[in-house]
Design a protein around this motif. Structure first.
Motif, short mmCIF file in Angstrom:
data_model
loop_
_atom_site.label_atom_id
_atom_site.label_comp_id
_atom_site.label_asym_id
_atom_site.label_seq_id
_atom_site.Cartn_x
_atom_site.Cartn_y
_atom_site.Cartn_z
N PRO A 4 -2.25 3.88 12.16
CA PRO A 4 -2.13 5.07 11.35
C PRO A 4 -0.75 5.16 10.47
CG PRO A 4 -2.45 5.93 13.15
CD PRO A 4 -2.47 4.65 13.52
N GLY A 5 0.36 5.12 11.32
CA GLY A 5 1.55 5.14 10.61
C GLY A 5 2.12 4.03 9.64
N VAL A 6 1.64 2.89 10.14
CA VAL A 6 1.78 1.73 9.05
C VAL A 6 1.05 2.10 7.98
CG1 VAL A 6 1.61 -0.74 8.78
CG2 VAL A 6 2.33 0.24 10.98
N ARG A 7 -0.24 2.64 8.11
CA ARG A 7 -1.04 2.85 6.82
C ARG A 7 -0.43 3.82 5.96
NH1 ARG A 7 -6.81 4.47 7.96
NH2 ARG A 7 -5.74 6.15 8.80
N ARG A 8 0.49 4.83 6.25
CA ARG A 8 0.91 5.56 5.41
C ARG A 8 1.98 4.94 4.56
NH1 ARG A 8 1.89 8.87 10.17
NH2 ARG A 8 0.05 9.53 10.87
N TRP A 9 2.76 4.35 5.38
CA TRP A 9 3.70 3.57 4.57
C TRP A 9 3.44 2.39 3.48
CZ3 TRP A 9 8.42 5.34 3.89
CH2 TRP A 9 9.06 6.24 5.06
N THR A 10 2.45 1.86 3.86
CA THR A 10 1.80 0.92 2.91
C THR A 10 0.98 1.23 1.42
OG1 THR A 10 -0.42 0.71 3.86
CG2 THR A 10 1.27 -0.85 4.67
N THR A 11 0.84 2.75 1.62
CA THR A 11 0.16 3.29 0.55
C THR A 11 1.37 3.92 -0.62
OG1 THR A 11 -0.10 5.43 1.51
CG2 THR A 11 -1.98 3.88 1.45
N LEU A 12 2.42 4.07 0.19
CA LEU A 12 3.65 4.66 -0.71
C LEU A 12 3.92 3.90 -2.10
CD1 LEU A 12 6.03 5.97 1.77
CD2 LEU A 12 4.89 7.28 0.36
N PRO A 13 4.07 2.49 -1.98
CA PRO A 13 4.34 1.84 -3.32
C PRO A 13 3.49 2.18 -4.35
CG PRO A 13 4.52 0.39 -1.52
CD PRO A 13 3.82 1.37 -0.92
N THR A 14 1.95 2.23 -4.20
CA THR A 14 1.02 2.63 -5.13
C THR A 14 1.33 4.11 -5.39
OG1 THR A 14 -0.52 1.04 -4.12
CG2 THR A 14 -1.34 2.72 -5.59
N LEU B 68 0.54 0.27 -18.29
CA LEU B 68 -0.86 0.00 -17.61
C LEU B 68 -0.83 -1.58 -17.22
CD1 LEU B 68 -3.18 1.77 -19.86
CD2 LEU B 68 -2.58 2.24 -17.47
N VAL B 69 0.04 -2.64 -18.15
CA VAL B 69 0.09 -3.82 -17.85
C VAL B 69 0.78 -4.14 -16.46
CG1 VAL B 69 1.13 -6.06 -18.50
CG2 VAL B 69 -0.30 -4.52 -20.24
N GLY B 70 1.96 -3.29 -16.30
CA GLY B 70 2.61 -3.39 -15.15
C GLY B 70 1.88 -2.93 -13.88
N ILE B 71 1.20 -2.06 -13.98
CA ILE B 71 0.31 -1.44 -13.00
C ILE B 71 -0.80 -2.24 -12.39
CG2 ILE B 71 -1.13 0.45 -12.07
CD1 ILE B 71 0.68 2.44 -13.51
N TYR B 72 -1.45 -2.89 -13.55
CA TYR B 72 -2.48 -3.70 -13.25
C TYR B 72 -2.10 -4.88 -12.59
CZ TYR B 72 -6.15 -0.63 -14.96
OH TYR B 72 -6.91 0.28 -15.29
N LEU C 19 -1.51 -8.54 -8.32
CA LEU C 19 -0.73 -9.74 -7.46
C LEU C 19 -0.62 -9.19 -5.96
CD1 LEU C 19 2.49 -10.20 -9.92
CD2 LEU C 19 0.58 -11.81 -9.18
N SER C 20 -0.81 -7.95 -5.64
CA SER C 20 -0.90 -7.47 -4.33
C SER C 20 -2.06 -8.11 -3.77
CB SER C 20 -0.78 -6.06 -4.23
OG SER C 20 0.47 -5.52 -4.81
N ILE C 21 -3.42 -7.66 -4.48
CA ILE C 21 -4.50 -8.22 -4.11
C ILE C 21 -4.74 -9.79 -3.90
CG2 ILE C 21 -6.93 -8.32 -4.67
CD1 ILE C 21 -6.52 -5.51 -6.18
N LEU C 22 -4.08 -10.37 -4.79
CA LEU C 22 -3.97 -12.09 -4.58
C LEU C 22 -3.08 -12.09 -3.22
CD1 LEU C 22 -4.65 -14.67 -5.87
CD2 LEU C 22 -2.30 -14.47 -7.02
N ALA C 23 -1.98 -11.80 -3.26
CA ALA C 23 -1.13 -12.16 -2.08
C ALA C 23 -1.91 -11.58 -0.60
CB ALA C 23 0.13 -11.33 -2.20
N ASN C 24 -2.59 -10.64 -0.76
CA ASN C 24 -3.15 -10.30 0.41
C ASN C 24 -4.26 -11.16 0.74
OD1 ASN C 24 -3.98 -8.36 3.01
ND2 ASN C 24 -5.72 -7.97 1.53
N ARG C 25 -5.05 -11.47 -0.13
CA ARG C 25 -6.20 -12.65 0.09
C ARG C 25 -5.73 -13.75 0.47
NH1 ARG C 25 -10.56 -10.84 -4.75
NH2 ARG C 25 -11.09 -8.98 -3.86
#
Length: 173
Positions: free
Chosen positions: A24-34, A64-68, A73-79
């Protein structure tokens, strides 16, 4: 002494999903960039109210282009990381499990590994699997479908005993 054995364990892709409940501690930090990107976008929108409409359109459009792009890119990297992990030889072969009062013993055709209870940070049970968490990048996943009801209860009893004795994660500072 309680001993639970399961031979030929091979988690499905669904069972091998990220073990976020174990960390849970790691999960909190991974949501901070978004969260940060969202706050910046909202702040920029508020600041743009005084500008002419053509500039506002460009600024918001680029955001919007930057956020998308960031999210895409984050989804692509994770996959890519997940697919690479699943394609490794060790992930494609079944593993034999042995759980006892000393910890976990995992073995396969080309490896043997023993993990003591002191080296595990947590054991988390979900509806379809048990997660034995060692590090955020190393989680041992045992699908519940490979165990019968008595074995599941035996693992629960063993984990409760290990927790009560203070062994689970005792070697982690």
């Amino acid at each position: 002494m309680i001993v639970v054995e399961a031979a030929g364990v091979q988690p499905t892709p669904r069972e091998g999903r990220a073990a976020v409940k174990a960390w849970p501690g790691v999960r909190r930090w991974t949501t901070l960039p978004t969260l940060f990107v969202g706050v910046v976008m909202m702040s920029t929108m508020v600041l743009c109210f005084g500008l002419s409409s053509d500039r506002v359109g460009w600024i918001l459009g680029l955001q919007l282009v930057g956020i998308y792009g960031f999210v895409g890119l984050s989804i692509l990297a994770n996959r890519t990381i997940v697919a690479t992990g699943r394609s490794t030889p060790i992930a494609q072969r079944p593993t034999d499990w042995r759980i006892d009062d000393q910890g976990l013993a995992l073995s396969g055709p080309d490896f043997e590994s023993r993990i003591g209870w002191r080296s595990l940070v947590a054991v988390v049970e979900e509806k379809d699997r048990m997660i034995f968490a060692a590090t955020p990048n190393t989680n041992f996943v045992l699908p519940l479908r490979v165990l019968d009801a008595d074995q599941v209860q035996a693992v629960r009893t063993l984990v409760a005993d290990v927790r009560a004795r203070g062994l689970l994660g005792a070697g982690v500072d």
